[in-house]
Design a protein around this motif. Sequence first.
Motif, PDB file in Angstrom:
ATOM      1  N   THR A 285       0.817  -1.215   0.000  1.00 46.87           N
ATOM      2  CA  THR A 285       0.000   0.000   0.000  1.00 46.87           C
ATOM      3  C   THR A 285       0.848   1.260   0.000  1.00 46.87           C
ATOM      4  OG1 THR A 285      -1.778  -1.130   1.178  1.00 46.87           O
ATOM      5  CG2 THR A 285      -1.787   1.274   1.253  1.00 46.87           C
ATOM      6  N   ASN A 286       1.914   1.262   0.841  1.00 49.83           N
ATOM      7  CA  ASN A 286       2.695   2.483   1.075  1.00 49.83           C
ATOM      8  C   ASN A 286       3.961   2.572   0.238  1.00 49.83           C
ATOM      9  OD1 ASN A 286       0.806   3.065   3.089  1.00 49.83           O
ATOM     10  ND2 ASN A 286       2.019   2.034   4.672  1.00 49.83           N
ATOM     11  N   GLY A 287       4.412   1.455  -0.315  1.00 53.96           N
ATOM     12  CA  GLY A 287       5.659   1.450  -1.072  1.00 53.96           C
ATOM     13  C   GLY A 287       6.903   1.421  -0.211  1.00 53.96           C
ATOM     14  N   GLY A 288       6.731   1.355   1.091  1.00 51.71           N
ATOM     15  CA  GLY A 288       7.843   1.291   2.054  1.00 51.71           C
ATOM     16  C   GLY A 288       7.270   1.054   3.435  1.00 51.71           C
ATOM     17  N   LEU A 289       8.141   0.863   4.410  1.00 50.76           N
ATOM     18  CA  LEU A 289       7.708   0.628   5.782  1.00 50.76           C
ATOM     19  C   LEU A 289       8.512   1.488   6.743  1.00 50.76           C
ATOM     20  CD1 LEU A 289       7.381  -3.290   5.808  1.00 50.76           C
ATOM     21  CD2 LEU A 289       5.508  -1.631   5.839  1.00 50.76           C
ATOM     22  N   THR A 290       7.870   1.883   7.830  1.00 43.90           N
ATOM     23  CA  THR A 290       8.528   2.655   8.882  1.00 43.90           C
ATOM     24  C   THR A 290       8.231   2.003  10.223  1.00 43.90           C
ATOM     25  OG1 THR A 290       6.627   4.084   9.332  1.00 43.90           O
ATOM     26  CG2 THR A 290       8.122   4.763   7.549  1.00 43.90           C
ATOM     27  N   ALA A 291       8.830   2.553  11.278  1.00 37.80           N
ATOM     28  CA  ALA A 291       8.548   2.062  12.624  1.00 37.80           C
ATOM     29  C   ALA A 291       7.067   2.222  12.967  1.00 37.80           C
ATOM     30  CB  ALA A 291       9.409   2.810  13.636  1.00 37.80           C
ATOM     31  N   VAL A 292       6.428   3.246  12.396  1.00 38.09           N
ATOM     32  CA  VAL A 292       4.990   3.444  12.632  1.00 38.09           C
ATOM     33  C   VAL A 292       4.197   2.259  12.097  1.00 38.09           C
ATOM     34  CG1 VAL A 292       2.995   4.899  12.073  1.00 38.09           C
ATOM     35  CG2 VAL A 292       5.209   5.954  12.609  1.00 38.09           C
ATOM     36  N   ASP A 293       4.585   1.727  10.929  1.00 42.69           N
ATOM     37  CA  ASP A 293       3.907   0.557  10.367  1.00 42.69           C
ATOM     38  C   ASP A 293       4.103  -0.662  11.254  1.00 42.69           C
ATOM     39  OD1 ASP A 293       2.942   1.742   7.869  1.00 42.69           O
ATOM     40  OD2 ASP A 293       5.062   1.884   7.335  1.00 42.69           O
ATOM     41  N   VAL A 294       5.318  -0.822  11.782  1.00 40.73           N
ATOM     42  CA  VAL A 294       5.579  -1.957  12.674  1.00 40.73           C
ATOM     43  C   VAL A 294       4.724  -1.843  13.928  1.00 40.73           C
ATOM     44  CG1 VAL A 294       7.337  -3.207  13.978  1.00 40.73           C
ATOM     45  CG2 VAL A 294       7.930  -2.177  11.778  1.00 40.73           C
ATOM     46  N   ALA A 295       4.614  -0.633  14.469  1.00 40.78           N
ATOM     47  CA  ALA A 295       3.792  -0.426  15.661  1.00 40.78           C
ATOM     48  C   ALA A 295       2.331  -0.762  15.377  1.00 40.78           C
ATOM     49  CB  ALA A 295       3.913   1.017  16.131  1.00 40.78           C
ATOM     50  N   ALA A 296       1.845  -0.334  14.206  1.00 38.61           N
ATOM     51  CA  ALA A 296       0.450  -0.610  13.854  1.00 38.61           C
ATOM     52  C   ALA A 296       0.219  -2.104  13.669  1.00 38.61           C
ATOM     53  CB  ALA A 296       0.077   0.151  12.591  1.00 38.61           C
ATOM     54  N   ALA A 300      -2.134  -4.717  15.962  1.00 45.50           N
ATOM     55  CA  ALA A 300      -3.134  -5.603  15.367  1.00 45.50           C
ATOM     56  C   ALA A 300      -2.855  -7.073  15.671  1.00 45.50           C
ATOM     57  CB  ALA A 300      -3.196  -5.373  13.859  1.00 45.50           C
ATOM     58  N   GLY A 301      -1.772  -7.327  16.435  1.00 45.73           N
ATOM     59  CA  GLY A 301      -1.473  -8.702  16.856  1.00 45.73           C
ATOM     60  C   GLY A 301      -0.540  -9.469  15.944  1.00 45.73           C
ATOM     61  N   ASP A 302       0.124  -8.779  15.009  1.00 49.00           N
ATOM     62  CA  ASP A 302       1.033  -9.469  14.087  1.00 49.00           C
ATOM     63  C   ASP A 302       2.245 -10.021  14.838  1.00 49.00           C
ATOM     64  OD1 ASP A 302       1.838  -9.866  11.086  1.00 49.00           O
ATOM     65  OD2 ASP A 302       3.606  -9.025  12.072  1.00 49.00           O
ATOM     66  N   ALA A 303       2.448 -11.315  14.762  1.00 52.08           N
ATOM     67  CA  ALA A 303       3.497 -11.979  15.556  1.00 52.08           C
ATOM     68  C   ALA A 303       4.890 -11.535  15.128  1.00 52.08           C
ATOM     69  CB  ALA A 303       3.360 -13.494  15.428  1.00 52.08           C
ATOM     70  N   THR A 304       5.105 -11.367  13.825  1.00 51.88           N
ATOM     71  CA  THR A 304       6.431 -10.968  13.349  1.00 51.88           C
ATOM     72  C   THR A 304       6.785  -9.565  13.832  1.00 51.88           C
ATOM     73  OG1 THR A 304       6.245 -12.376  11.394  1.00 51.88           O
ATOM     74  CG2 THR A 304       7.835 -10.563  11.298  1.00 51.88           C
ATOM     75  N   ALA A 305       5.835  -8.650  13.748  1.00 51.46           N
ATOM     76  CA  ALA A 305       6.091  -7.292  14.224  1.00 51.46           C
ATOM     77  C   ALA A 305       6.394  -7.295  15.718  1.00 51.46           C
ATOM     78  CB  ALA A 305       4.884  -6.397  13.934  1.00 51.46           C
ATOM     79  N   LEU A 306       5.644  -8.070  16.484  1.00 54.76           N
ATOM     80  CA  LEU A 306       5.905  -8.160  17.929  1.00 54.76           C
ATOM     81  C   LEU A 306       7.287  -8.727  18.199  1.00 54.76           C
ATOM     82  CD1 LEU A 306       2.381  -9.401  19.032  1.00 54.76           C
ATOM     83  CD2 LEU A 306       3.462  -7.268  19.759  1.00 54.76           C
ATOM     84  N   LEU A 341       6.164   2.319  19.658  1.00 53.79           N
ATOM     85  CA  LEU A 341       6.049   0.862  19.804  1.00 53.79           C
ATOM     86  C   LEU A 341       5.462   0.491  21.160  1.00 53.79           C
ATOM     87  CD1 LEU A 341       9.503  -0.116  18.261  1.00 53.79           C
ATOM     88  CD2 LEU A 341       7.292  -0.014  17.110  1.00 53.79           C
ATOM     89  N   GLY A 342       5.496   1.452  22.095  1.00 48.41           N
ATOM     90  CA  GLY A 342       4.740   1.320  23.334  1.00 48.41           C
ATOM     91  C   GLY A 342       5.257   0.310  24.323  1.00 48.41           C
ATOM     92  N   HIS A 343       4.319  -0.354  24.987  1.00 46.04           N
ATOM     93  CA  HIS A 343       4.668  -1.146  26.158  1.00 46.04           C
ATOM     94  C   HIS A 343       5.306  -2.485  25.813  1.00 46.04           C
ATOM     95  CE1 HIS A 343       3.202   1.578  29.228  1.00 46.04           C
ATOM     96  NE2 HIS A 343       2.252   1.911  28.365  1.00 46.04           N
ATOM     97  N   THR A 344       5.168  -2.945  24.569  1.00 47.15           N
ATOM     98  CA  THR A 344       5.912  -4.151  24.170  1.00 47.15           C
ATOM     99  C   THR A 344       7.407  -3.872  24.223  1.00 47.15           C
ATOM    100  OG1 THR A 344       4.100  -4.847  22.723  1.00 47.15           O
ATOM    101  CG2 THR A 344       6.261  -5.840  22.328  1.00 47.15           C
ATOM    102  N   LEU A 345       7.807  -2.720  23.698  1.00 47.62           N
ATOM    103  CA  LEU A 345       9.212  -2.316  23.753  1.00 47.62           C
ATOM    104  C   LEU A 345       9.649  -2.093  25.193  1.00 47.62           C
ATOM    105  CD1 LEU A 345      11.851  -1.243  22.471  1.00 47.62           C
ATOM    106  CD2 LEU A 345      10.747   1.004  22.355  1.00 47.62           C
ATOM    107  N   LEU A 346       8.855  -1.362  25.946  1.00 52.54           N
ATOM    108  CA  LEU A 346       9.221  -1.041  27.328  1.00 52.54           C
ATOM    109  C   LEU A 346       9.365  -2.309  28.169  1.00 52.54           C
ATOM    110  CD1 LEU A 346       9.713   1.454  29.113  1.00 52.54           C
ATOM    111  CD2 LEU A 346       7.306   1.334  29.785  1.00 52.54           C
TER     112      LEU A 346
END
Length: 393
Positions: A285-296, A300-306, A341-346
Amino acid sequence: MTARPGNAHQARLLKLLRDGGPNSRAQLGDQVDLSRSKLAVEVDRLLETGLVVADGLAASRGGRRSHNIRLNPGLRFLGVDIGATSVDVAVTNAELETLGHINHPMDVREGPVAVFEQVLAMAGKLKASGLAEGFDGAGIGVPGPVRFPEGVPVAPPIMPGWDGFPVREALSQELGCPVMVDNDVNLMAMGEQHAGVARTVADFLCVKIGTGIGCGIVVGGEVYRGTTGSAGDIGHIQAVPDGRPCACGNRGCLEAHFSGAALARDAMEAAQQGLSADLASRLETNGGLTAVDVAAAAAAGDATALDLIREGGNRTGQVIAGLVSFFNPGLVVIGGGVTGLGHTLLAAIRTQVYRQSLPLATGNLPIVLGELGPAAGVIGAARLISDHLFSPA
């Protein structure tokens, strides 16, 4: 602003008024080691300079009521926080209350001339809105090592074209006021100390995780910059022996394995390898990815992003654990763009620090997210210039 405090007593009074707001002579006297007559002399001298003004009658403490004293409400400071991918500019009063704050996307790799054209345009916009006729001083943060007394970046890894550029001198000429320059993470620490989560802590670490990674070190209430200004450059501590190449020329640096840029690269690889349908969809959709995409994706529960967030948090936590064992801070603040990335990172950072550092160091050690977000840098920048101007010349 042309006047400066004439001695250390006047400087102390100015900083008390900045940090505590308007105060009576009697209340100021409770906080400084001066006789009543000596305090009266110093306050009268400050009134003569125009740095402070009378501000109505104080509450009665018995006997004749005294006048409140406050910093001149017409003083204006400019705070500028230059990040890797954006610029924040704010106007504050002398008590460091933010009167106006604007943000603009900007790639620091475009070089100092282009970046400062944008900064000056943003400062002009704030002036045109009626917030300031001019600036009494400006503080500037840049995302790289700074030779502090001269205000000059030195070999900043993510800032090509900035090495040796006379930031302080150039902007002082353009703005027509005194300018101070520091590393952006030092200013984030100062901002959180003045108005954020570190208000009551004298010794703490402030770790900024953005495009790069740095650490502000506050000792006894003062930023510690080291002999040449490079203290806290923790992004270039080796986290993975013989690991990935880093922009600094070494291998395995923390920044090469976990930062906004590293996380975006790892997310791209995961999407391209079919490890995450969510990240692959966002990439398409975006043609690239950022940390914001990983956080989103993580939200949403994506295991790889987590997993990417946890791995990065573990590596960052390992480095911070070493700092905690060495420094024994009273608080660790985590800030910067990647804190989205919030509390998962913390949680990952906390786990590593509490596991690896000695109980004596971690038994009462809060590790928290910063309170101020993007405002921390510009408030810290205003604090930086006020510290300079509220010191004897």
